[in-house]
Enzyme design. Structure first.
Site, PDB file in Angstrom:
ATOM      1  N   SER A  39      -0.083   1.833   0.216  1.00  0.00           N
ATOM      2  CA  SER A  39       0.794   2.972  -0.027  1.00  0.00           C
ATOM      3  C   SER A  39       2.154   2.503  -0.538  1.00  0.00           C
ATOM      4  O   SER A  39       2.482   1.308  -0.486  1.00  0.00           O
ATOM      5  CB  SER A  39       1.003   3.763   1.268  1.00  0.00           C
ATOM      6  N   LYS A  40       2.934   3.466  -1.002  1.00  0.00           N
ATOM      7  CA  LYS A  40       4.290   3.169  -1.463  1.00  0.00           C
ATOM      8  C   LYS A  40       5.107   2.563  -0.316  1.00  0.00           C
ATOM      9  O   LYS A  40       5.923   1.667  -0.537  1.00  0.00           O
ATOM     10  CB  LYS A  40       4.944   4.456  -1.971  1.00  0.00           C
ATOM     11  N   ARG A  41       4.851   3.039   0.902  1.00  0.00           N
ATOM     12  CA  ARG A  41       5.583   2.528   2.071  1.00  0.00           C
ATOM     13  C   ARG A  41       5.369   1.025   2.242  1.00  0.00           C
ATOM     14  O   ARG A  41       6.283   0.291   2.611  1.00  0.00           O
ATOM     15  CB  ARG A  41       5.132   3.275   3.329  1.00  0.00           C
ATOM     16  N   ASP A  79       7.580  -0.698  -0.284  1.00  0.00           N
ATOM     17  CA  ASP A  79       8.991  -0.648   0.120  1.00  0.00           C
ATOM     18  C   ASP A  79       9.275  -1.647   1.245  1.00  0.00           C
ATOM     19  O   ASP A  79      10.298  -2.329   1.257  1.00  0.00           O
ATOM     20  CB  ASP A  79       9.357   0.768   0.603  1.00  0.00           C
TER      21      ASP A  79
END
Length: 501
Positions: A262-264, A267
């Site tokens: 995921s994008k998380r 990040d």
């Protein structure tokens, strides 16, 4: 393979294109090219509530940058157009009506509140509410109404949906190219909504109709769509059409542990999950392009997430990938995403880059720092430093000392500097002053001859010499550095080290 290969990538413009979606596009592209077929792109924008401005253009730009642009899409070779589902809206109603007429679908008038009440009642009894064969004739549907009453409710403007009437007591024996033979029990399936009274189809109906009308031969998509496979096959059958072949790709997993990337994760661990930078109200999400990745490197590492050619080979050009690609070699299990391996791939592709192009890219960085260097000189510098870099953005850190004399010296290395070192460095200056041809090979020969003749150990000269020029015991070949900065600068730096350390 009886019919010509036509495969599609069908993203929804609901935000930036995730790297998992890019891999799906890539595998479709490779399969099409391998079989001299067509790779087309269809924008699935029937859910207007989730539409995000700029997302559609982002998809096209990302695929163009990666070198896997479709042969047919919006505004390009639209022989089966339009290629936006929202512009195909008039097409779908006739197929929903066809399913009603053949008894394979029915009208349902249940309100959201009524369905919510059913769900809560089931939960209270420890059950799960499923809208299908066991209750569809007890709910507010055309299955328990006369045709006249049904039509009257529709004509009065009452909200309705059209649901698929899933067959009862049937075992579906289906085949997936990647996963092999799979069985589904129809009694466990729910009656999916196909069409809404606002005139818009749901994904399931629009997808099937478009794939058929656009003559799609193979549906290659992510494994999250595997549960939809039985419904889609049943829809093809109910409409009297031949279903395409299916292949469901494995998930791309988090670098640590299980679960979908995921994008998380990006990040948290500092790597991109989008091909291009994406700006939104929530901020800026990094992209592979802006991070300095080469598109060829991105394509290469994505191709090996869930597929290999059966050998240990890791570096493939796009042409080589097309030749080697085979859906039968795609893995069933998820592929773990490795950010460090991605950087390794970029390093490999950076080494292959033409020094002229790398010098142009580095020149842009130097200009921002107010530094101007002739292109031929910059190319020779790039040739010296690129083997230590993963990205062009690292060139400055690897070569700053070429442009600025050291203002400090590595403490550990400077500890070995003593009175003998001072004397040797002063003698070295004299040797260098008397070299008219200051090219690397010539300077190296003369300096080493001087050391040999005077029986001076290599480390006694070379380490302090490097420390003088660089400020640390690092960098490319020492005499190449001296050649690049020139005779006068070389001598000045040695003198400065003598005076400072």
């Amino acid at each position: 393979m009886n019919q010509p290969v036509r495969v599609r990538f069908a993203p929804s413009p609901t935000g930036p294109l995730h790297i998992g979606g890019v891999r799906t596009a890539l595998f479709n592209y490779l399969f099409a090219k391998k079989h001299q077929g067509v790779f087309y792109l269809r924008i699935e924008d029937t859910d207007q509530n989730r539409f995000v401005p700029g997302a559609e253009q982002y998809i096209f730009e990302a695929l163009d940058w990666l070198g896997i642009a479709p042969s047919e899409t919006v505004g390009k070779n639209e022989q089966f157009g339009p290629y936006r589902q929202s512009e195909r809206k008039p097409l779908y109603k006739q197929y929903a009506d066809q399913l009603i007429a053949s008894g394979n679908a029915y009208y349902a008038f249940d309100t959201a509140e009524a369905l919510d009440l059913h769900r809560k009642q089931h939960e209270e009894q420890g059950k799960t509410f499923i809208y299908n064969w066991h209750n569809r004739e007890k709910l507010d549907t055309s299955l328990v109404l006369s045709q006249e009453k049904t039509q009257k409710r529709i004509d009065s403007g009452e909200d309705y949906v059209i649901r698929f009437k899933t067959p009862v007591n049937e075992t579906l024996h289906l085949h997936d190219i990647i996963r092999g033979d799979i069985q589904f029990e129809t009694n466990l399936l729910d009656d999916k909504v196909l069409f809404k009274s606002d005139g818009m189809p749901t994904y399931h109906l629009a997808n099937i109709v478009d794939d058929h009308l656009m003559q799609t031969s193979h549906v290659i998509r992510g494994e999250e769509w595997l549960p939809s496979m039985p419904l889609h096959v049943l829809l093809y059958r109910s409409l009297g059409w031949q279903a395409p072949e299916f292949a469901h790709l494995p998930l791309i997993l988090k670098p640590v542990g299980n679960g979908k990337l995921s994008k998380r994760d990006g990040d948290k661990l500092g790597f991109p999950v989008f091909p291009l930078e994406w700006k939104s109200e929530d901020g800026v999400s990094a992209g592979y392009r802006e991070k300095g990745f080469f598109p060829e490197a991105v394509i290469n590492f994505l191709a090996l997430l869930g597929w290999n050619d059966g050998t240990d080979k890791e570096l493939f050009s796009l042409i080589e990938l097309v030749e080697a690609f085979d859906l039968n070699r795609v893995h069933k299990s998820g592929a773990k995403f490795d950010p460090e391996k991605n950087k390794w791939f970029n390093h490999q592709y950076l080494q292959k880059q033409n020094n002229t192009e790398l010098a142009k890219a580095y020149d842009a960085i130097l200009k921002e720092k107010g530094i101007a260097v002739a292109q031929d000189k910059l190319q020779s510098l790039v040739a010296m430093i690129k083997e230590r870099a993963h990205f062009v953005s690292e060139f400055w850190e690897l070569s700053e000392f070429f442009f600025h004399a050291p203002i400090s010296y590595d403490e550990k290395a400077a500890k070995n500097w003593n009175a003998d070192t001072q004397k040797l460095m002063q003698e070295l200056i004299t040797v260098l002053e008397n070299i008219p041809d200051f090219r690397s090979e010539n300077v190296e020969t003369i300096v080493k001859d001087w050391m040999t003749k005077n029986e001076i150990g290599m480390g006694k000269v070379m380490q302090p010499f490097r420390l003088s020029l660089v400020g640390a015991l690092k960098g490319p070949h020492l005499f190449d550095i001296a050649d690049w900065i020139g005779k006068q600068e070389t001598i000045q730096r040695i003198q400065k080290a003598i005076d400072t350390i």
